[in-house]
Design a protein around this motif. Sequence first.
Motif, short mmCIF file in Angstrom:
data_model
loop_
_atom_site.label_atom_id
_atom_site.label_comp_id
_atom_site.label_asym_id
_atom_site.label_seq_id
_atom_site.Cartn_x
_atom_site.Cartn_y
_atom_site.Cartn_z
N GLU A 24 0.84 -1.20 0.00
CA GLU A 24 0.00 0.00 0.00
C GLU A 24 0.88 1.25 0.00
O GLU A 24 0.61 2.21 -0.74
CB GLU A 24 -0.94 -0.01 1.20
N ARG A 25 1.93 1.24 0.80
CA ARG A 25 2.83 2.40 0.84
C ARG A 25 3.53 2.61 -0.50
O ARG A 25 3.63 3.74 -0.98
CB ARG A 25 3.89 2.21 1.94
N THR A 26 3.99 1.53 -1.12
CA THR A 26 4.78 1.69 -2.34
C THR A 26 3.90 2.07 -3.53
O THR A 26 4.33 2.84 -4.40
CB THR A 26 5.61 0.43 -2.63
N PHE A 27 2.66 1.57 -3.60
CA PHE A 27 1.78 1.99 -4.69
C PHE A 27 1.33 3.44 -4.51
O PHE A 27 1.13 4.15 -5.50
CB PHE A 27 0.60 1.04 -4.82
N ARG A 28 1.20 3.87 -3.28
CA ARG A 28 0.90 5.28 -3.05
C ARG A 28 2.08 6.15 -3.50
O ARG A 28 1.90 7.20 -4.12
CB ARG A 28 0.56 5.52 -1.58
N ALA A 29 3.29 5.69 -3.19
CA ALA A 29 4.48 6.42 -3.65
C ALA A 29 4.55 6.45 -5.17
O ALA A 29 4.89 7.49 -5.76
CB ALA A 29 5.74 5.77 -3.08
N GLN A 30 4.19 5.35 -5.81
CA GLN A 30 4.19 5.33 -7.27
C GLN A 30 3.16 6.31 -7.83
O GLN A 30 3.43 7.02 -8.81
CB GLN A 30 3.91 3.92 -7.78
N ALA A 31 2.01 6.37 -7.20
CA ALA A 31 0.97 7.32 -7.64
C ALA A 31 1.43 8.76 -7.52
O ALA A 31 1.01 9.63 -8.29
CB ALA A 31 -0.31 7.10 -6.83
N GLU A 32 2.32 9.01 -6.57
CA GLU A 32 2.84 10.37 -6.34
C GLU A 32 4.12 10.65 -7.12
O GLU A 32 4.74 11.69 -6.95
CB GLU A 32 3.10 10.56 -4.84
N GLY A 33 4.53 9.70 -7.97
CA GLY A 33 5.72 9.89 -8.78
C GLY A 33 7.03 9.61 -8.08
O GLY A 33 8.09 10.01 -8.57
N ARG A 34 6.97 8.91 -6.94
CA ARG A 34 8.19 8.65 -6.16
C ARG A 34 8.66 7.21 -6.25
O ARG A 34 9.55 6.79 -5.50
CB ARG A 34 7.96 9.03 -4.70
N ALA A 35 8.09 6.42 -7.17
CA ALA A 35 8.51 5.03 -7.34
C ALA A 35 8.37 4.67 -8.81
O ALA A 35 7.50 5.18 -9.52
CB ALA A 35 7.66 4.09 -6.48
N VAL A 36 9.26 3.80 -9.26
CA VAL A 36 9.27 3.40 -10.67
C VAL A 36 9.41 1.89 -10.77
O VAL A 36 10.08 1.26 -9.94
CB VAL A 36 10.42 4.10 -11.43
N ASN A 37 8.76 1.31 -11.77
CA ASN A 37 8.81 -0.13 -11.99
C ASN A 37 9.15 -0.42 -13.45
O ASN A 37 8.63 0.22 -14.36
CB ASN A 37 7.44 -0.75 -11.67
N LEU A 38 10.06 -1.38 -13.66
CA LEU A 38 10.39 -1.83 -15.01
C LEU A 38 9.80 -3.21 -15.25
O LEU A 38 9.91 -4.09 -14.38
CB LEU A 38 11.91 -1.88 -15.21
N PRO A 39 9.18 -3.44 -16.41
CA PRO A 39 8.58 -4.75 -16.68
C PRO A 39 9.62 -5.88 -16.67
O PRO A 39 10.81 -5.66 -16.94
CB PRO A 39 7.97 -4.59 -18.07
N ARG A 40 9.13 -7.07 -16.41
CA ARG A 40 9.96 -8.26 -16.39
C ARG A 40 10.56 -8.52 -17.78
O ARG A 40 9.89 -8.38 -18.80
CB ARG A 40 9.09 -9.45 -15.95
N GLN A 41 11.81 -8.91 -17.81
CA GLN A 41 12.48 -9.34 -19.02
C GLN A 41 12.90 -10.80 -18.86
O GLN A 41 13.21 -11.25 -17.76
CB GLN A 41 13.71 -8.48 -19.31
#
Length: 323
Positions: A24-41
Amino acid sequence: MPLLLREEEVQALLSVGDAIEALERTFRAQAEGRAVNLPRQRVRWPGGTLHVMAAGDLGSGYVGLKAYTAVGGQTRFVVLLFHAESGELLAIIEADRLGRLRTGAATGLATRYLARPDARVVGMIGAGRQAATQLMAVCAVRSIAEARVYSPAPERRAAFAHRMRETLGIPVQAVERPEAAVEGADILITITSAREPVLRGAWLRPGVHLNAAGSNALLRRELDEEAIARADLIVIDSRAQGQIEAGDFLEPLERGRLQWERVYELRDVVAGRVGRAHPEQITLFKSLGIALEDIAVAAVAYERARARGAGERIRFLEDLLPD
């Protein structure tokens, strides 16, 4: 010196509830532009596959990656966790248990926001190694009174039902048909390795929330086209990753019954941008399992290990050499 955390230490340090709160904390951070995710390779060869996925939560100060191999029927997982400011390697974490926790936690988090508050009955299709944390996570966010589980292997579904009754203290019944698991359920979970649909849209009743958590490849599908078409609200953990591995969506997209513009991300739900509009809506969470989830849960494990003096310190070769 970085910490080495083994599977048994991860299990001792983390609960499903801990993982849900971390996500919950990390998805909120992502919504605020403070977290980034790269798709699986994926790197494939005749004998196996190497999977690599990376993410960073700058709000919490961690970046990292998960890598795992699938060779000869065996899968081995590891997370490397780094300090975002210094770049220091903080931990090497065996990540089989961690992965099951974060996958269950994603289902739990989506259920917290999307299932009806009065949801009491869970129907499951799948009783494999990922199934336990799925049910545990749903029970952590709703007052579940009953669960039913179907697996094509009678011994597996019976053993799972018995184990979950002991673990959760609620009635868990093994059923002989997938329809029997779905009928009357408020929350549904599919957690299989199926290549063809195991859940039909015709079985869905108004108001149900569905978590489809098993497929993360274009050649695998748990839901038929009608199940996708009947969903009033569709949420995924990563749209970018879904475009390369959400097999459940492939046919509806090809037939024009689904458009990516209709698919929201879990961060949008956590941030309050979208959610269940009324009790009769059918909501769907498509879980792929993303690196941001792994890093969020790994960070909690690392912080707990440091606080409790757990784990083994690793000395690299250069630390042992004289100046």
